[in-house]
Design a protein around this motif. Structure first.
Motif, PDB file in Angstrom:
ATOM      1  N   THR A 522      53.949  94.411  24.514  1.00 56.78           N
ATOM      2  CA  THR A 522      52.619  94.209  24.086  1.00 56.78           C
ATOM      3  C   THR A 522      52.679  92.566  23.674  1.00 56.78           C
ATOM      4  O   THR A 522      53.766  92.109  23.201  1.00 56.78           O
ATOM      5  CB  THR A 522      52.388  94.840  22.548  1.00 56.78           C
ATOM      6  OG1 THR A 522      53.640  94.723  21.601  1.00 56.78           O
ATOM      7  CG2 THR A 522      52.213  96.281  22.760  1.00 56.78           C
ATOM      8  N   ASP A 524      51.540  89.411  21.638  1.00 54.65           N
ATOM      9  CA  ASP A 524      51.231  89.287  20.359  1.00 54.65           C
ATOM     10  C   ASP A 524      50.277  88.354  20.321  1.00 54.65           C
ATOM     11  O   ASP A 524      49.400  88.715  19.455  1.00 54.65           O
ATOM     12  CB  ASP A 524      52.798  88.294  19.866  1.00 54.65           C
ATOM     13  CG  ASP A 524      53.191  88.895  18.648  1.00 54.65           C
ATOM     14  OD1 ASP A 524      53.295  90.261  18.545  1.00 54.65           O
ATOM     15  OD2 ASP A 524      53.992  88.453  17.953  1.00 54.65           O
ATOM     16  N   ARG A 525      50.306  87.292  20.819  1.00 55.98           N
ATOM     17  CA  ARG A 525      49.248  86.284  20.715  1.00 55.98           C
ATOM     18  C   ARG A 525      48.825  85.864  22.061  1.00 55.98           C
ATOM     19  O   ARG A 525      49.624  85.646  23.118  1.00 55.98           O
ATOM     20  CB  ARG A 525      49.559  85.028  20.000  1.00 55.98           C
ATOM     21  CG  ARG A 525      49.515  85.348  18.583  1.00 55.98           C
ATOM     22  CD  ARG A 525      49.600  84.057  17.558  1.00 55.98           C
ATOM     23  NE  ARG A 525      51.157  83.569  17.867  1.00 55.98           N
ATOM     24  CZ  ARG A 525      51.499  82.355  17.733  1.00 55.98           C
ATOM     25  NH1 ARG A 525      50.570  81.262  17.438  1.00 55.98           N
ATOM     26  NH2 ARG A 525      52.697  82.138  17.994  1.00 55.98           N
ATOM     27  N   LEU A 526      47.568  85.478  22.145  1.00 50.55           N
ATOM     28  CA  LEU A 526      47.124  85.058  23.728  1.00 50.55           C
ATOM     29  C   LEU A 526      45.994  83.935  23.198  1.00 50.55           C
ATOM     30  O   LEU A 526      45.000  83.771  22.410  1.00 50.55           O
ATOM     31  CB  LEU A 526      46.295  86.171  24.254  1.00 50.55           C
ATOM     32  CG  LEU A 526      45.903  86.151  25.669  1.00 50.55           C
ATOM     33  CD1 LEU A 526      47.183  85.992  26.445  1.00 50.55           C
ATOM     34  CD2 LEU A 526      45.183  87.413  26.304  1.00 50.55           C
ATOM     35  N   ARG A 527      46.178  82.786  23.859  1.00 49.17           N
ATOM     36  CA  ARG A 527      45.473  81.772  23.823  1.00 49.17           C
ATOM     37  C   ARG A 527      44.607  81.488  25.254  1.00 49.17           C
ATOM     38  O   ARG A 527      45.288  81.618  26.237  1.00 49.17           O
ATOM     39  CB  ARG A 527      45.891  80.345  23.395  1.00 49.17           C
ATOM     40  CG  ARG A 527      46.318  80.545  21.894  1.00 49.17           C
ATOM     41  CD  ARG A 527      46.832  79.297  21.431  1.00 49.17           C
ATOM     42  NE  ARG A 527      48.122  79.180  21.881  1.00 49.17           N
ATOM     43  CZ  ARG A 527      48.700  78.118  22.778  1.00 49.17           C
ATOM     44  NH1 ARG A 527      47.650  76.987  23.416  1.00 49.17           N
ATOM     45  NH2 ARG A 527      49.876  77.835  23.339  1.00 49.17           N
ATOM     46  N   GLU A 539      35.302  91.033  22.810  1.00 51.76           N
ATOM     47  CA  GLU A 539      35.770  91.006  21.393  1.00 51.76           C
ATOM     48  C   GLU A 539      36.549  89.694  21.475  1.00 51.76           C
ATOM     49  O   GLU A 539      37.603  89.640  20.585  1.00 51.76           O
ATOM     50  CB  GLU A 539      36.793  92.167  21.198  1.00 51.76           C
ATOM     51  CG  GLU A 539      35.954  93.530  21.053  1.00 51.76           C
ATOM     52  CD  GLU A 539      34.852  93.460  20.409  1.00 51.76           C
ATOM     53  OE1 GLU A 539      35.070  93.310  19.041  1.00 51.76           O
ATOM     54  OE2 GLU A 539      33.724  94.066  20.570  1.00 51.76           O
ATOM     55  N   ALA A 542      41.089  88.453  22.507  1.00 52.41           N
ATOM     56  CA  ALA A 542      41.918  89.544  22.473  1.00 52.41           C
ATOM     57  C   ALA A 542      41.600  90.828  23.160  1.00 52.41           C
ATOM     58  O   ALA A 542      42.341  91.686  23.218  1.00 52.41           O
ATOM     59  CB  ALA A 542      41.841  89.937  20.746  1.00 52.41           C
ATOM     60  N   THR A 543      40.410  90.722  23.854  1.00 42.99           N
ATOM     61  CA  THR A 543      39.934  91.953  24.560  1.00 42.99           C
ATOM     62  C   THR A 543      40.939  92.213  25.783  1.00 42.99           C
ATOM     63  O   THR A 543      41.322  93.049  26.226  1.00 42.99           O
ATOM     64  CB  THR A 543      38.505  91.541  25.194  1.00 42.99           C
ATOM     65  OG1 THR A 543      37.887  91.187  24.311  1.00 42.99           O
ATOM     66  CG2 THR A 543      38.057  92.635  26.005  1.00 42.99           C
ATOM     67  N   LYS A 545      44.019  91.941  25.681  1.00 48.73           N
ATOM     68  CA  LYS A 545      45.204  92.481  25.476  1.00 48.73           C
ATOM     69  C   LYS A 545      45.186  93.781  24.659  1.00 48.73           C
ATOM     70  O   LYS A 545      46.225  94.476  23.843  1.00 48.73           O
ATOM     71  CB  LYS A 545      46.286  91.664  24.564  1.00 48.73           C
ATOM     72  CG  LYS A 545      45.806  91.258  23.371  1.00 48.73           C
ATOM     73  CD  LYS A 545      46.802  90.029  22.708  1.00 48.73           C
ATOM     74  CE  LYS A 545      46.499  89.917  21.253  1.00 48.73           C
ATOM     75  NZ  LYS A 545      46.794  91.076  20.333  1.00 48.73           N
ATOM     76  N   ASP A 546      43.919  94.538  24.569  1.00 46.01           N
ATOM     77  CA  ASP A 546      43.771  95.798  23.922  1.00 46.01           C
ATOM     78  C   ASP A 546      43.901  96.958  24.562  1.00 46.01           C
ATOM     79  O   ASP A 546      43.605  98.045  23.894  1.00 46.01           O
ATOM     80  CB  ASP A 546      42.140  95.672  23.201  1.00 46.01           C
ATOM     81  CG  ASP A 546      41.235  95.988  24.604  1.00 46.01           C
ATOM     82  OD1 ASP A 546      41.595  95.991  25.687  1.00 46.01           O
ATOM     83  OD2 ASP A 546      39.870  95.803  24.304  1.00 46.01           O
ATOM     84  N   ALA A 571      50.320  83.669  26.942  1.00 47.59           N
ATOM     85  CA  ALA A 571      50.620  84.652  26.279  1.00 47.59           C
ATOM     86  C   ALA A 571      51.881  84.508  25.613  1.00 47.59           C
ATOM     87  O   ALA A 571      52.679  83.975  25.846  1.00 47.59           O
ATOM     88  CB  ALA A 571      50.440  85.789  27.022  1.00 47.59           C
TER      89      ALA A 571
END
Lengths: 676, 494
Positions: A522, A524-527, A539, A542-543, A545-546, A571
């Protein structure tokens, strides 16, 4: 002058007949009933009779010399006439001289017989042979309900001529050597040649002479004979002007308002309007499950159907008795009738349409329909009628269409019946063979989502209740030996499910296929380097990685849209992992200016500062339009240790040259980044 | 006594007027000024208060003896290209790529989608045409099954319309006006003809999406709306999903008996209300509750096609087993017609091929060809075709020039209102004929034009209705489906 005497024949001939028949009746009455001595003297009556008989014979002889009569009939009439005149004189002599009343009575009887026979031959000469025995020789032509479909010559032109002209232009009395009783006679013409010329009234004496003033010698029919009406004359004129041959239907020619009015009147005369049933009469039938409704304001015909065929009681058909003549069409399909229940149908004398489909009736049942001259459409689909039905159908002169699908009769083949009754449209079932063995529609592969982290329940579904589903989970195309789907199943790893639908008599469907991707790590964070376009933010970043992928509709709220911009994503997996595949999903929909990216470049890093290239992918642009679809770009490389992944997605920027709007800014739509 | 009656009439109509009128208080003041001429005694004598399922023209008030009892309208939404389906124009193939001459276009307005195009390159059909049947009607190879029924259908090649964009054009076809707000054809017929089955709505709507353009123009439910007619006459949409009609199912745990009781009680209350106020909408509401109750059992029965034999599915095509497809809807249409539904309105979306036309129209035609032909054959073998008017057609045609770039294998077509093709079958329409002609460029009509209002007038005529006499008075004006024009096309009627 001499001829004139001949013309007196029709006047004179009735005198001897009248006078002598009267004398005979009077004499017989006295002979049988009057016993007193004093008897009437018949000398005067018999003298008048004899004299007028002679005058008739003479005038008749003169008239006959004009010619134009059937020779055989004329000879008989001529010699019998002379004989009758002579006998009348003999009769007078016998009355004066014989004393034996009985003997005279015998002679008188023989004379009256002779007189009658002579008169009959005379009548046959004038009115045509068979005038007496076949009372209405002109056959009633049943006009079709839609008069425009009527055969113009047979149904409309010839009947006028049959009624008004044929009495003189027939084989017995071929005036002007013209015979009009058959089409051949029309075409042959008379002693002065052709009588009809298509398109020209002037060259068609048969019509032009009808228009001459009544006083004119050439006028037809001769004065004293039954004349054509104004409408009939104009109708014949219209016909001659417009006809090309004798095979037209009315609808082939352009009608005038006058002709239309004539046709309408004819139709109305043949189908007289019944008495308009009252509203109460019709409403009263509803309690018996019968819906009888008046057709329209401009007629009084009634249409009958059943409120609920399943629960209808057939004996209620007798309730239709009062309105029977007004019934134009009746639909009792699907009702449970017995053969005998159709006995009420013979009352529907004006009915044109009967629907008995899906009633369990046999050929016997339709016998009462024989009495319905106007019946045009008969629906027997789904009944039990067999070939004996044609004994009745053949008698229905007005019948145009009969429906026989799903009957024992149809099962034995309808072709021979079509050949025997070419005027009848026999409608059977559709030939299902023409549809071949069509290919089934693939089954649906249904799962809550196509990305998962642990396990996923997959269901296969079809609405074809008799079909079976075979499936595989290894990417191969299912075949006969593949497992049969019975219930939903779980997948635990990235799996490509393929399924086909089979059913006997059908071609197997194309395989349906769905790939369910298991995400190992998964994010963790995405920019992201740029914000998505205001209309397609979903969204936020974050969309991606949902674990919910966008569908093939760009507006489904799961896609991030970028207009003209390139996109850089970074990511963070949270810890260093060994990665081998990065998957990026994008959408294409050329109508909406959404295209594939040009390239995706991926580099990875363990510390977030120094990035090393992982793998690049150049994506070829489609060279023409394709359907809207989701593309999963799988980017593989050697397993590499990494915590940070940088993804550079280069947009097309503008529409390609083949696009309807080349050079316009275009979209990049992205959803879901997966790392494995 | 007279005064009481007048008061009552006034009372009745004030309420009806206020609830329906857009004029509001001013209007109300006007009615009181005018007195009570609007009661049962005058004003709208020809309008009936819809408190039952009888049509205003039923029980013998139709203007003519009807040829058709019902209509199945296979609406092809998006504007099917006549060039690839019905109207063969070899000249366009010859002149492929050349510019459309102004002498042909004559200033015809364009949509915003092509108005800035520099050139209008003519393009002919990529699909071959062939003559079929005894009638020799010409059809494209995209319609192999329709070709088998050409002798049963009447192809009209000279339709024309006033509108150039989808929604106004469909609204025009359905309601006779490009502006929304008037009743649609099905509602008019429900109002005029009434029901033949008290367990099903008189007017049903079935939608399907084509494969030609999946996310094309949407449809609005006002297209089957009742406009100013009573809401009883609006179309009821049957969906392919688990609930065929929305909000129809009883909640879990509610028995049919208690539902019955509830409806009876509500009807009673409504009846009292109705007696007090006389608002016609109350009686429509009573009928609607009753209809909904009946539909709870009749609709699932009709939607469950599993009892249809295999050969019927074969005939309509494999997709007929797949609810929500055009084929499945065509089969449902037949089932609904059999049960006495007056007007079955199908909409098949996705005919809007602005680009990528050859590929998309082939798919789109495949969606509907077999099932449309099967419907004709199926109605015929059951003896129903004669009394069912079937219509196949879209809202306008497409241009004879390419929208966007014309390549060797690809082109598109924009909207074209000046000519397009539809077909009709059954219901007293002459079978096996082709009516009307367009010029060699397929741009203008040269023979027997048929306007949308003419089409509507003809449709009403076949159902026994004189379109000029079938009116409804609303806001002071008598409205009709054909607005202020239209004449019956007698040449196509047998």
């Amino acid at each position: 002058m001499i001829e004139l005497i001949g013309r007196f024949h029709p006047l004179l001939l009735h005198l001897p007949i009248g006078v002598l028949l009267y004398a005979f009746t009077h004499w017989s009455f006295e002979y049988f009933f009057k016993k007193k001595k004093e008897k009437t003297d018949f000398t005067f009556a018999l003298s008048i009779g004899a004299l007028s008989a002679i005058a008739s014979a003479v005038s008749g002889w003169i008239l006959a010399s004009g010619g134009g009569y059937d020779e055989r009939l004329l000879d008989w009439h001529k010699y019998l006439g002379i004989g009758t005149a002579a006998s009348a004189v003999v009769l007078l002599w016998a009355y004066r001289n014989w004393s034996n009343q009985k003997l005279f009575g015998g002679l008188f009887t023989v004379f009256v017989v002779l007189l009658s026979v002579t008169g009959h031959y005379g009548g046959s000469l004038t009115h045509g042979e068979g005038f007496l025995t076949v009372p209405a020789t002109t056959e009633i032509v049943v006009l079709p309900e839609n008069i425009k479909e009527a055969h113009l010559f047979d149904a409309l032109v010839k009947p006028i001529v049959d009624r008004k002209c044929v009495s003189c232009h027939n084989p017995q009395k071929s005036k002007g050597k013209l015979l009009l009783h058959t089409l051949a006679g029309w075409q042959a013409g008379g002693e002065n040649g052709a009588v009809l010329m298509a398109g020209s009234i002037a060259e068609s004496p048969m019509i032009s002479r009808v228009f001459l003033p009544k006083e004119d010698e050439q006028h037809m029919p001769p004065s004293g004979k039954l004349q054509l009406t104004y409408e009939e004359r104009n109708f014949l004129a219209w016909w001659v002007e417009n006809m090309q041959d004798y095979n037209h239907q009315i609808k082939d020619l352009k009608t005038t308002t006058e002709v239309d009015a004539y046709l309408k009147a004819l139709q109305a005369a043949q189908h007289p309007q019944p008495e308009r049933p009252t509203a109460q009469q019709l409403a009263g039938l509803e309690q018996y499950g019968i819906i009888a409704s008046l057709q329209s304001l401009d007629n009084s015909w009634v249409t009958v159907r059943l409120q609920n065929a399943e629960s209808f009681k057939p004996e209620n058909l007798k309730r239709l008795r009062k309105i029977a003549p007004a019934i134009k069409s009746i639909d009792i399909s699907n009702a449970s009738l017995a053969d005998v229940d159709l006995k009420y149908f013979s009352r529907f004398e004006n009915v044109t349409t009967i629907n008995l489909s899906n009633c369990t009736i046999s050929s016997q049942a339709i016998t009462p329909l024989k009495d319905l001259p106007y019946l045009r459409d008969l629906n027997l689909y789904g009944t039990l009628v067999d070939s004996t039905a044609f004994q009745v159908l053949a008698e229905l002169k007005g019948l145009k269409k009969v429906y026989l699908w799903k009957t024992p009769l149809a099962n034995s083949g309808l072709e021979k019946w079509r050949a025997s009754y070419p005027q009848l449209e026999i409608i059977g079932g559709v030939d299902f063979a023409q549809f071949g063995n069509p290919q089934l529609v693939p089954p649906l592969i249904i799962a809550e989502q196509d990305l998962f982290t642990d396990s996923l329940l997959v269901e296969l579904s079809t609405k074809a209740s008799k079909a079976t589903i075979k499936y595989t989970t290894d990417g191969s195309i299912p075949n006969e030996d593949s497992p049969l789907y019975t219930e939903s199943f779980h997948v635990f790893a990235t799996t490509e499910v393929k399924a086909i639908l089979s059913m006997s008599g059908w071609t197997d469907s194309e395989p349906a296929s769905s790939t369910f991707i298991k995400s190992r790590f998964t994010i963790d964070r995405l920019r992201a380097s740029v914000e998505p376009h205001g209309s397609y933010t979903a969204e936020g970043v974050a969309t991606l990685k949902d674990l919910k992928k966008g569908g093939s509709s760009f507006g489904d709220g799961r896609w991030l849209g970028y207009l003209g911009d390139d996109l850089d994503l970074t990511a963070d997996l949270g810890q260093v992992e060994e990665i081998s595949v990065v998957t990026v999903g994008t959408l294409t929909d050329q109508n909406a200016y959404i295209h594939l990216p040009q390239s995706i470049k991926i580099s990875v890093s363990e510390d977030g500062r120094r990035y090393v290239p992982f793998q690049d992918k150049q994506i070829p642009m489609a060279d023409g339009p394709t359907a809207a679809m989701v593309h999963n770009h799988l980017i593989r490389s050697e397993p590499t240790l990494a915590r940070y992944i940088r993804i550079k997605i280069k947009s097309q920027g503008v529409n390609p040259t083949w696009h309807p709007a080349p050079g316009e800014p275009c979209w990049l739509f992205v959803d879901e980044v997966l790392v494995e | 006594m007279q005064k009481e009656i007048k008061d009552r009439q006034y009372n009745m109509n004030r309420r009806a007027f206020l609830s329906k009128s857009a004029l509001g208080i001013g209007g109300a003041a006007l009615t009181s000024l005018l007195g009570c001429g609007l009661g049962s005694g005058g004003g709208m004598p020809e309008q009936q208060i819809a408190n039952n399922l009888n049509g205003i023209l039923s029980s013998g008030k139709l203007h003519f003896a009807p040829k058709a009892k019902r209509v199945i309208y296979l609406f092809q939404s998006g504007g099917p290209s006549q060039f690839e389906l019905y109207d063969h124009k070899p000249l366009l193939n010859k002149l492929r790529g050349q510019d459309l001459p102004e002498s042909i276009r004559k200033g015809q307005r364009l949509t915003g989608m092509t108005s800035n195009q520099d050139a209008f390159p003519l393009v002919g059909s990529q699909f071959a045409f062939k003559k079929h049947g005894q009638s020799g009607s010409e059809l494209s190879e995209l319609l192999p099954y329709t070709s088998k029924v050409v002798d049963d259908i009447c192809i009209i090649k000279s339709m024309h319309t006033d509108a150039i964009n989808h929604d106004p054009a469909i609204t025009f076809f359905q309601t006779g006006s490009q502006q929304p707000g008037r009743p649609c054809m099905g509602s008019w017929l429900s109002y005029g003809l009434g029901s033949m089955n008290e367990n099903l709505p008189t007017f049903t709507v079935l939608l399907s999406r084509g494969t030609g353009r999946k996310f094309g123009q949407p449809l609005y439910s006002r297209l089957w709306g009742n406009g100013f007619l009573h809401s009883l006459h609006q179309g009821v949409q049957f969906r392919s999903a688990k609930d065929p009609v929305l909000f129809l199912k009883d909640p879990k745990g509610m028995s049919r008996k208690s539902r019955r009781k509830m409806i009876d009680l509500v009807a009673n209350l409504n009846q009292k209300h109705m007696e007090e106020f006389g608002d016609p909408e109350i009686s429509s509401r009573i009928s609607q509750y009753e209809m909904a109750y009946k539909m709870q059992s009749s609709v699932p029965e009709i939607m469950d096609t599993s009892g249809e034999p295999d050969h019927i599915y074969r005939m309509y095509g494999a997709e007929s087993m797949q609810p929500g497809t055009f084929a499945a809807n065509a089969l449902l249409a037949r089932r609904l017609a059999e049960k006495g539904v007056r007007f079955v309105q199908l909409y098949h979306m996705g005919w809007d091929q602005h680009d990528n036309l050859p590929g998309a129209i082939a798919n789109q035609a495949k969606d509907v060809d077999q099932a449309s032909a099967a419907l004709i054959m199926d109605l015929k073998q059951r003896g129903m075709l004669d009394e069912t008017l079937v219509v196949w057609g879209g809202e306008f045609g497409r241009t004879n020039y390419s929208q966007g770039l014309l390549t060797d294998t690809n082109y598109g077509r924009d909207h074209h209102p000046r000519c397009f093709s539809i077909w009709m079958a059954g219901g007293g329409v002459k079978p096996g004929i082709t009516y009307g002609k367009t010029d060699e460029f397929g741009y203008n009509i040269i023979e027997n034009p048929v306007h949308v209002h003419d089409f509507q007038a003809t449709l009403l005529h076949q159902l026994g209705i004189n379109h000029e006499k079938f009116t409804y008075k609303y806001q002071g004006r008598r409205f009709r489906l054909t607005d202020v024009s239209g004449s019956v096309i007698h040449d196509i009627l047998s």
